[in-house]
Design an enzyme around this catalytic site. Structure first.
Site, short mmCIF file in Angstrom:
data_model
loop_
_atom_site.label_atom_id
_atom_site.label_comp_id
_atom_site.label_asym_id
_atom_site.label_seq_id
_atom_site.Cartn_x
_atom_site.Cartn_y
_atom_site.Cartn_z
N GLN A 1 -9.31 1.06 -16.63
CA GLN A 1 -8.77 2.41 -16.58
C GLN A 1 -7.56 2.52 -17.51
OE1 GLN A 1 -8.80 3.81 -12.16
NE2 GLN A 1 -8.90 1.59 -12.14
N CYS B 1 -13.40 12.18 -31.98
CA CYS B 1 -13.87 13.51 -32.38
C CYS B 1 -14.53 14.19 -31.19
CB CYS B 1 -14.87 13.39 -33.53
SG CYS B 1 -15.60 14.98 -33.96
N HIS C 1 -10.98 5.42 -19.55
CA HIS C 1 -10.00 6.48 -19.79
C HIS C 1 -9.54 6.51 -21.24
CE1 HIS C 1 -8.94 6.33 -15.23
NE2 HIS C 1 -10.05 6.99 -15.46
N1 APR Z 1 -0.47 -7.38 -10.03
C1 APR Z 1 -1.50 -6.84 -9.31
N2 APR Z 1 -1.49 -5.56 -8.83
C2 APR Z 1 -0.38 -4.84 -9.06
C3 APR Z 1 0.74 -5.35 -9.78
C4 APR Z 1 0.66 -6.69 -10.27
N3 APR Z 1 1.65 -7.26 -10.95
N4 APR Z 1 1.69 -4.37 -9.83
C5 APR Z 1 1.18 -3.28 -9.18
N5 APR Z 1 -0.08 -3.56 -8.72
C6 APR Z 1 -1.02 -2.66 -8.04
C7 APR Z 1 -0.40 -1.63 -7.10
O1 APR Z 1 -0.29 -2.14 -5.79
C8 APR Z 1 -1.43 -0.48 -7.18
O2 APR Z 1 -2.44 -0.62 -6.19
O3 APR Z 1 -1.65 -1.91 -9.05
C9 APR Z 1 -2.05 -0.64 -8.55
C10 APR Z 1 -1.66 0.42 -9.57
O4 APR Z 1 -2.17 1.64 -9.13
P1 APR Z 1 -1.95 2.98 -9.99
O5 APR Z 1 -0.58 3.03 -10.46
O6 APR Z 1 -2.47 4.10 -9.16
O7 APR Z 1 -2.87 2.73 -11.27
P2 APR Z 1 -4.43 2.94 -11.45
O8 APR Z 1 -5.18 2.63 -10.21
O9 APR Z 1 -4.81 2.22 -12.68
O10 APR Z 1 -4.51 4.53 -11.73
C11 APR Z 1 -5.74 5.10 -12.09
O11 APR Z 1 -4.68 7.19 -12.61
O12 APR Z 1 -2.90 8.30 -13.44
C12 APR Z 1 -4.17 7.93 -13.70
O13 APR Z 1 -5.18 7.70 -15.81
C13 APR Z 1 -4.29 7.07 -14.93
O14 APR Z 1 -5.82 5.22 -15.32
C14 APR Z 1 -4.90 5.77 -14.42
C15 APR Z 1 -5.54 6.19 -13.12
#
Ligand code: APR
Length: 265
Positions: free
Chosen positions: A115, A141, A133
């Site tokens: 993602q 394009c 993403h």
């Molecule tokens: N190692 C493992 N996990 C971790 C670490 C780490 N060092 N640091 C944080 N996390 C975990 C958190 O506990 C959380 O569950 O990573 C996760 C991050 O979650 P989000 O911030 O919600 O990211 P993500 O799931 O990738 O979001 C999905 O949302 O905003 C949109 O487009 C954006 O691709 C993104 C999508």
């Protein structure tokens, strides 16, 4: 929290056994795998959206309404977009990214859906990579879906045009409200249909369609292995949930599977 030792930690050993026995292993990664590269997550502690609020859900419509302004804002970002851009620009792949490359090179990991738009999996050397993403170092394009390096895209006229079909170019990253590019989405579905074991790494699993893929694997009798600092929406569905940093756990997991593979050789 001391990093678990692969030979000692029963949960790592159990996860390694599941990976080793599986026919078609995949991984789904989120922002958490890049936190140790200096890029903040979106949600949870230290999250960009936690601090600044979720961005408007009509980002794509805003682009279509005024592509020139959207490009100008993209090239001169402010607030959370600027933090994202500067941290991505100075980030490097970490041991978590490299461990997934090692699993791919050993023939264990078949495909990786990310993602993340930070280009770190590519820079680490992942080959079978699906960037659901998009990628912030590319343009795409909107007419023919061709992708180009942003660094090679002339930006004297905004929005820039596709050198092949003269369609309008957008940054490849998928904006809120934008459909996932059909070529990538189709590959995510095709590969997930074959998957019987998926590692779910550093994602809150709250954004769709990405969060669907592990559920589809589980619904078809496959197993989920989670690597996350904290519990996520998926934790109750996982056969094993490894709590800790991805950069600590994934190298140990890769080594534990490698040990099983060489013991079997
Ligand atoms: N190692 C493992 N996990 C971790 C670490 C780490 N060092 N640091 C944080 N996390 C975990 C958190 O506990 C959380 O569950 O990573 C996760 C991050 O979650 P989000 O911030 O919600 O990211 P993500 O799931 O990738 O979001 C999905 O949302 O905003 C949109 O487009 C954006 O691709 C993104 C999508």
């Amino acid at each position: 929290m001391a990093a678990p030792d692969s030979s000692q930690d029963p949960a790592i050993r159990q996860a390694a056994q599941l990976l080793w026995k599986a026919r078609y292993v995949m991984a789904l990664t989120g922002a958490g795998i890049s936190v140790e590269s200096g890029i903040p997550p979106f949600r949870g502690p230290g999250g960009l959206w936690t601090k600044y609020g979720e961005p408007p859900m009509n980002g794509y419509q805003q682009f279509l309404d005024n592509p020139r302004r959207a490009w100008e804002e993209r090239l001169n970002p402010t607030g959370p977009s600027e933090i994202l851009r500067t941290t991505v620009a100075s980030a490097n792949p970490n041991p978590g990214h490299h461990a997934l490359v090692a699993m791919e090179e050993r023939g264990l990991l078949r495909y990786l859906i990310t993602q993340n738009v930070d280009n770190l999996h590519r820079r680490a050397g992942s080959q079978n990579l699906l960037e659901i993403h998009g990628n912030s170092t590319l343009t795409r394009c909107l007419q023919c879906t061709s992708r180009y390096a942003l660094a090679d895209t002339p930006l004297d006229v905004l929005p820039p045009s596709c050198p092949q079909c003269h369609g309008m170019l957008k940054i490849d990253t998928v904006a809120f409200g934008e459909p996932i590019p059909p070529d990538v989405l189709a590959q995510c579905h095709q590969t997930t249909e074959r998957c019987d074991c998926m590692m779910v790494i550093g994602t809150s699993a709250t954004v769709y369609p990405a969060a669907w893929f592990p559920m589809q694997v589980r619904d078809r009798g496959g197993v989920l292995i989670e690597v996350n600092l904290y519990e996520s929406e998926l934790t109750p569905m996982c056969t094993v949930s490894l709590r800790g940093k991805a950069g600590d756990i994934l190298p140990l997991l890769a080594q534990a599977v490698a040990d099983l593979q060489s013991a079997d050789a």
